[in-house]
Design a protein around this motif. Structure first.
Motif, PDB file in Angstrom:
ATOM      1  N   LYS A 111       2.457  14.983 -19.888  1.00 31.79           N
ATOM      2  CA  LYS A 111       1.604  15.436 -18.790  1.00 31.79           C
ATOM      3  C   LYS A 111       0.893  14.258 -18.131  1.00 31.79           C
ATOM      4  O   LYS A 111       0.743  14.221 -16.906  1.00 31.79           O
ATOM      5  N   GLN A 112       0.440  13.307 -18.960  1.00 31.16           N
ATOM      6  CA  GLN A 112      -0.209  12.130 -18.396  1.00 31.16           C
ATOM      7  C   GLN A 112       0.753  11.340 -17.523  1.00 31.16           C
ATOM      8  O   GLN A 112       0.392  10.883 -16.437  1.00 31.16           O
ATOM      9  N   LEU A 113       1.990  11.187 -18.015  1.00 34.13           N
ATOM     10  CA  LEU A 113       3.000  10.481 -17.218  1.00 34.13           C
ATOM     11  C   LEU A 113       3.300  11.232 -15.927  1.00 34.13           C
ATOM     12  O   LEU A 113       3.434  10.622 -14.853  1.00 34.13           O
ATOM     13  N   GLU A 114       3.405  12.571 -16.027  1.00 31.15           N
ATOM     14  CA  GLU A 114       3.660  13.369 -14.829  1.00 31.15           C
ATOM     15  C   GLU A 114       2.514  13.238 -13.834  1.00 31.15           C
ATOM     16  O   GLU A 114       2.737  13.157 -12.616  1.00 31.15           O
ATOM     17  N   GLN A 115       1.271  13.226 -14.363  1.00 30.98           N
ATOM     18  CA  GLN A 115       0.115  13.070 -13.487  1.00 30.98           C
ATOM     19  C   GLN A 115       0.116  11.701 -12.814  1.00 30.98           C
ATOM     20  O   GLN A 115      -0.147  11.582 -11.614  1.00 30.98           O
ATOM     21  N   ILE A 116       0.432  10.662 -13.606  1.00 34.07           N
ATOM     22  CA  ILE A 116       0.494   9.311 -13.038  1.00 34.07           C
ATOM     23  C   ILE A 116       1.573   9.236 -11.963  1.00 34.07           C
ATOM     24  O   ILE A 116       1.359   8.681 -10.877  1.00 34.07           O
ATOM     25  N   ILE A 117       2.748   9.825 -12.268  1.00 27.34           N
ATOM     26  CA  ILE A 117       3.845   9.828 -11.294  1.00 27.34           C
ATOM     27  C   ILE A 117       3.440  10.587 -10.034  1.00 27.34           C
ATOM     28  O   ILE A 117       3.708  10.156  -8.910  1.00 27.34           O
ATOM     29  N   SER A 118       2.757  11.740 -10.248  1.00 26.79           N
ATOM     30  CA  SER A 118       2.309  12.535  -9.095  1.00 26.79           C
ATOM     31  C   SER A 118       1.306  11.762  -8.251  1.00 26.79           C
ATOM     32  O   SER A 118       1.384  11.763  -7.014  1.00 26.79           O
ATOM     33  N   GLU A 119       0.360  11.086  -8.922  1.00 24.93           N
ATOM     34  CA  GLU A 119      -0.635  10.305  -8.186  1.00 24.93           C
ATOM     35  C   GLU A 119       0.030   9.168  -7.419  1.00 24.93           C
ATOM     36  O   GLU A 119      -0.301   8.912  -6.252  1.00 24.93           O
ATOM     37  N   ARG A 120       0.974   8.470  -8.102  1.00 28.45           N
ATOM     38  CA  ARG A 120       1.665   7.381  -7.429  1.00 28.45           C
ATOM     39  C   ARG A 120       2.490   7.903  -6.247  1.00 28.45           C
ATOM     40  O   ARG A 120       2.553   7.268  -5.185  1.00 28.45           O
ATOM     41  N   THR A 121       3.116   9.072  -6.448  1.00 27.37           N
ATOM     42  CA  THR A 121       3.903   9.667  -5.360  1.00 27.37           C
ATOM     43  C   THR A 121       3.015  10.021  -4.181  1.00 27.37           C
ATOM     44  O   THR A 121       3.354   9.765  -3.016  1.00 27.37           O
ATOM     45  N   ASN A 122       1.839  10.630  -4.483  1.00 25.38           N
ATOM     46  CA  ASN A 122       0.897  10.977  -3.413  1.00 25.38           C
ATOM     47  C   ASN A 122       0.403   9.725  -2.695  1.00 25.38           C
ATOM     48  O   ASN A 122       0.234   9.734  -1.467  1.00 25.38           O
ATOM     49  N   LEU A 124       2.054   6.920  -2.394  1.00 28.95           N
ATOM     50  CA  LEU A 124       3.150   6.440  -1.548  1.00 28.95           C
ATOM     51  C   LEU A 124       3.290   7.287  -0.281  1.00 28.95           C
ATOM     52  O   LEU A 124       3.497   6.756   0.813  1.00 28.95           O
ATOM     53  N   LEU A 125       3.172   8.622  -0.464  1.00 25.60           N
ATOM     54  CA  LEU A 125       3.266   9.502   0.700  1.00 25.60           C
ATOM     55  C   LEU A 125       2.136   9.230   1.682  1.00 25.60           C
ATOM     56  O   LEU A 125       2.349   9.192   2.908  1.00 25.60           O
ATOM     57  N   GLN A 126       0.929   9.028   1.123  1.00 17.93           N
ATOM     58  CA  GLN A 126      -0.211   8.743   1.987  1.00 17.93           C
ATOM     59  C   GLN A 126      -0.030   7.415   2.726  1.00 17.93           C
ATOM     60  O   GLN A 126      -0.313   7.311   3.921  1.00 17.93           O
ATOM     61  N   LYS A 127       0.468   6.415   1.991  1.00 19.01           N
ATOM     62  CA  LYS A 127       0.700   5.122   2.634  1.00 19.01           C
ATOM     63  C   LYS A 127       1.798   5.222   3.695  1.00 19.01           C
ATOM     64  O   LYS A 127       1.709   4.587   4.749  1.00 19.01           O
ATOM     65  N   ASN A 128       2.825   6.041   3.393  1.00 16.92           N
ATOM     66  CA  ASN A 128       3.880   6.231   4.392  1.00 16.92           C
ATOM     67  C   ASN A 128       3.335   6.914   5.643  1.00 16.92           C
ATOM     68  O   ASN A 128       3.703   6.563   6.771  1.00 16.92           O
ATOM     69  N   GLN A 129       2.451   7.922   5.416  1.00 20.04           N
ATOM     70  CA  GLN A 129       1.846   8.610   6.557  1.00 20.04           C
ATOM     71  C   GLN A 129       0.968   7.662   7.360  1.00 20.04           C
ATOM     72  O   GLN A 129       0.980   7.675   8.601  1.00 20.04           O
ATOM     73  N   GLU A 130       0.190   6.824   6.634  1.00 14.61           N
ATOM     74  CA  GLU A 130      -0.652   5.855   7.329  1.00 14.61           C
ATOM     75  C   GLU A 130       0.186   4.844   8.094  1.00 14.61           C
ATOM     76  O   GLU A 130      -0.157   4.453   9.219  1.00 14.61           O
ATOM     77  N   LEU A 131       1.304   4.435   7.477  1.00 17.48           N
ATOM     78  CA  LEU A 131       2.201   3.485   8.150  1.00 17.48           C
ATOM     79  C   LEU A 131       2.829   4.113   9.393  1.00 17.48           C
ATOM     80  O   LEU A 131       2.916   3.473  10.451  1.00 17.48           O
TER      81      LEU A 131
END
Length: 361
Positions: A111-122, A124-131
Motif C-alpha cells: 500500500k505504501q508503494l502504491e501510495q508513493i506511485i500514485s503520488e508520483r503519478t499525480n 507527473l500529471l500535474q507537471k504535465n498539465q503545468e507544462l
C-alpha cells in the motif's frame, strides 16, 4: 525412576530363603539380589509391567508359587495427548500469527508503494498539465505579439503616412475620418497592450492582491465614464443601477481591471443602438455585480470555453479585435479577491456577466 523395597527378607542369614526377581518387559533374566533391600529401575517406558518375585522352599528349590505386582508407568505430562493437542494448537497458532504478521507487513508495504506511485503519478500529471498550460501561455503570448499588436500598429502607421504624404491632398472630412480611425485603433491597441501586461504579471505571480474595504459604486462610476466615449460611438446606452455607496472588501486595482474588461467586452459585442445595464447589490455576505448587454450573445459551448486560454477570439460588432485575455484576467483577479465569476445568456438576446466579491474580510 521407580524403587521397590524388600522388607521381609534378611539377606545376611544364609539359612533363610533365597529370593530372585524379574520385571517382565524390562529384565530379560531373573535377577538374584545379594544384600540389596531396594530395587531401582530407571528409564522405564510408559506402559504396564509385571514385577515377579520367587523364593526357595526348605529344600532350597525354587518354589512354583510366585508373588507378583502390576506396575503402570504413566507418561510425563509433555507426552500426554491433551498436552500434544494443546502444543500443536499453540504451534499452529504461532505459525499462523507469524504468517499473518508477514502478510500484513507485505500488504502495508504494498500500500505504501502504491501510495508513493500514485503520488508520483499525480505529480507527473500535474507537471504535465503545468507544462501544457505553460506552452499554451507561450503560444498565446507570441500570437498576440505577432498578430493582435502588429496589425493595429501597421494600420495606424499606414494612416499616419497617408496623412503626412504631401502628394495626397485629402479633404478635411476625410482627414478627420482617418484620424478618428487611427484614434480607435490606437485605443484598441493600448487596451490590448494593457491586458497583455496585466496578464503577463499575473502569470509571473507579481500581481499583489491587497483587499480592503472600498466603495464599489465609485469604481463602477469611474469605469462607466471611461467607456462612455466608446459606447457613444456605437450609440450604445449605459444604464447604471446601483446605490451611491456600496461597500465591499476587495483590491481596488484588480476589481477596476475586471470592471473595465467586462464593460469593454459588452461595448465591443453590442449592436449599434443597444444598451448595457450595470447592476450591483448587496446580498447577505457578498455583493453581486451584473453587466448585461444586448449584443450578439453566446451559445452554451462558447460560454463553456470563455475562461480558457486556448479559445478562439471573435471580432466585435464594429470589427474590434480582442486578445481573449480579458475574461481570463477577470477570473484570476476575482478568485484572488475570494469571489466568483460566471456568464449566462441575456433575454431576449445578449450576455450577462456576473461576479461577486465579499462584503467583509
Amino acid at each position: 525412576m521407580i524403587s521397590i523395597r524388600f522388607t521381609s527378607i534378611n539377606f545376611t542369614n544364609p539359612n533363610q530363603q533365597r529370593y530372585r526377581y524379574k520385571l517382565e518387559g524390562f529384565d530379560e533374566q531373573w535377577v538374584y539380589p545379594q544384600d540389596e533391600k531396594v530395587v531401582t529401575y530407571t528409564n522405564l517406558q510408559p506402559e504396564t509391567y509385571l514385577f515377579m518375585v520367587e523364593t526357595t522352599d526348605k529344600n532350597g528349590l525354587w518354589s512354583e508359587l510366585r508373588s507378583s505386582v502390576s506396575l503402570t508407568i504413566k507418561p510425563p505430562f509433555w507426552m500426554t495427548i491433551p498436552f500434544l493437542i494443546v502444543a500443536s494448537v499453540l504451534i499452529f497458532t504461532f505459525i499462523y500469527l507469524i504468517s499473518w504478521a508477514r502478510s500484513r507487513v507485505l500488504i502495508i508495504r504494498q500500500k505504501q508503494l502504491e501510495q508513493i506511485i500514485s503520488e508520483r503519478t499525480n505529480e507527473l500529471l500535474q507537471k504535465n498539465q503545468e507544462l501544457e498550460k505553460s506552452n499554451q501561455t507561450k503560444n498565446k503570448f507570441f500570437s498576440i505579439i505577432s498578430h493582435d499588436l502588429r496589425s493595429p500598429f501597421s494600420g495606424v502607421l499606414g494612416i499616419l503616412e497617408l496623412l503626412n504624404d504631401p502628394e495626397h491632398e485629402l479633404e478635411h472630412k476625410t482627414q478627420k475620418q482617418l484620424l478618428n480611425s487611427a484614434k480607435v485603433s490606437a485605443n484598441n491597441t493600448f487596451e490590448l497592450m494593457e491586458n497583455l501586461l496585466i496578464w503577463a504579471r499575473s502569470q509571473m505571480n507579481k500581481s499583489d492582491c491587497s483587499p480592503r474595504l472600498n466603495n464599489l459604486s465609485e469604481l463602477l462610476v469611474k469605469s462607466i465614464e471611461l467607456k462612455k466615449v466608446a459606447a457613444e460611438q456605437k450609440e450604445i446606452t449605459l444604464i447604471a443601477k446601483f446605490p451611491e455607496k456600496l461597500e465591499a472588501y476587495f483590491d481596488s486595482n484588480m476589481i477596476d481591471t475586471v470592471i473595465r474588461n467586462i464593460l469593454s467586452n459588452a461595448v465591443k459585442f453590442s449592436e449599434p443602438g443597444g444598451k448595457i445595464v450595470i447592476l450591483a447589490e448587496a446580498q447577505k455576505e457578498e455583493v453581486i455585480v451584473q453587466i448585461a448587454d444586448s449584443g450578439i450573445g453566446l451559445n452554451e459551448e462558447e460560454i463553456g470555453k470563455l475562461f480558457k486560454i486556448d479559445k478562439e477570439t471573435r471580432r466585435g460588432t464594429g470589427g474590434e479585435k480582442g486578445t481573449g485575455l480579458g475574461l481570463i484576467i477577470c477570473k484570476e483577479f476575482i478568485e484572488k479577491n475570494f469571489g466568483r465569476i460566471w456568464v449566462t445568456p441575456n433575454s431576449p438576446k445578449g450576455t450577462v456577466v456576473h461576479f461577486t466579491i465579499p462584503v467583509k474580510k
